[in-house]
Design an enzyme around this catalytic site. Structure first.
Site, PDB file in Angstrom:
ATOM      1  N   HIS A  65       0.817  -1.216   0.000  1.00  0.00           N
ATOM      2  CA  HIS A  65       0.000   0.000   0.000  1.00  0.00           C
ATOM      3  C   HIS A  65       0.850   1.265   0.000  1.00  0.00           C
ATOM      4  CE1 HIS A  65       0.443   0.070   4.504  1.00  0.00           C
ATOM      5  NE2 HIS A  65       0.312   1.365   4.313  1.00  0.00           N
ATOM      6  N   ASP A 110       0.378  -7.622   1.971  1.00  0.00           N
ATOM      7  CA  ASP A 110       0.755  -6.206   1.962  1.00  0.00           C
ATOM      8  C   ASP A 110       2.279  -6.114   1.956  1.00  0.00           C
ATOM      9  OD1 ASP A 110       0.682  -3.474   1.983  1.00  0.00           O
ATOM     10  OD2 ASP A 110       0.041  -3.279   4.072  1.00  0.00           O
ATOM     11  N   SER A 204       4.375   3.317   7.772  1.00  0.00           N
ATOM     12  CA  SER A 204       4.010   2.152   6.958  1.00  0.00           C
ATOM     13  C   SER A 204       5.166   1.728   6.069  1.00  0.00           C
ATOM     14  CB  SER A 204       2.808   2.486   6.071  1.00  0.00           C
ATOM     15  OG  SER A 204       1.616   2.475   6.791  1.00  0.00           O
TER      16      SER A 204
END
Length: 258
Positions: A65, A110, A204
């Site tokens: 992502h 992910d 992230s």
């Protein structure tokens, strides 16, 4: 000169930061300049910010992502306002995902593998991190790091990356808090019970490091960050070892575990 201009833009981003980004370390402390030699910063001109991990001289591991247009990758960076002599800027030559359409969920796949356009040399502030030889043990103390927000819900980005120690928790702890999680997934649950310590916006894609190996990739968590001590969810790197090593070896048709 180009690198100096880009760093100036990053400084301006910090000065004017509003309500965008992707996940930072809450409850941590500024990292020592030599504590994060494998940490990469992923950035583009729109202000999108993520972390990553150098796993060899030409490959960076991050979260799916965190994919972005016009991605720039910085290595050896410590202070946005004071460049290191050995820091490097690279772009992505190729990006690899578990599925060709970059499909992933909050609990599956992910992960993004980035091939740099040019290799980087190990130096004072740059060094790759090893892939895991075994999965992490329950209650292992591991380290997270990143340039993510140090406050939440209001976002405050630091000039240097922040580090914090968190613990590998039982998967059911995350499942009890985040009801959407399935009975099993290729993720790790990590945090500090009853303490507000964990990843946040801008972190992230960054590493969860246990015993000198990358065991997790920061994926997602609560909103606000670490709300009431809620743990974070990290992609379990060990489960993707074969896929990562196959891609690096040139087998670009390799598939991720189901």
């Amino acid at each position: 000169m180009v690198l100096i201009r880009v760093l100036a833009n990053l400084v301006m981003l910090h000065l004017s930061y509003g309500e965008k980004s992707s996940e930072l370390v809450i409850g941590g402390r500024p990292c020592n300049i030599n504590q994060h030699r494998s940490l990469a910063l992923l950035y583009n001109s729109s202000g999108f910010l993520c972390g990553g991990t150098l796993i060899n001289q030409q490959w960076v591991l991050s979260a799916a992502h965190c994919d972005m247009e016009n991605m720039q990758i910085y290595l050896g960076l410590h202070n946005f306002s004071l460049p290191n002599m050995d820091q490097k800027r690279r772009v992505a030559e190729e990006k690899f995902f578990c599925l060709s359409n970059k499909s992933y969920t909050k609990w599956d796949k992910d992960i993004m593998l980035i091939k740099l356009n040019r290799r980087v040399k190990t130096s004072t502030h740059i060094a790759p991190l090893s892939l895991p030889s075994n999965p992490p043990r329950l209650r292992s103390v591991c380290r997270i790091m990143g340039w993510g927000s140090i406050t939440s819900p209001r976002e405050t980005l630091p000039y240097v990356p922040h580090c914090a120690n968190i613990m590998i928790l039982r998967y059911w702890v995350c499942r009890a808090i985040y009801g959407s999680l399935p009975a099993k997934s290729r993720t790790l649950c990590a945090g500090v019970p009853r303490r507000r310590i964990g990843s946040c916006l801008g972190d992230s894609g960054g590493p969860l490091i246990c015993n000198g190996q990358i065991q997790g990739i920061a994926s997602w968590g609560s909103d606000p960050c670490v709300n009431h001590g809620a743990p974070g969810v990290y992609t379990k790197v060990f489960d993707y070892n074969d896929w990562i090593q196959s891609i690096i070896a040139g087998n670009t048709a390799a598939t991720c575990p189901p």
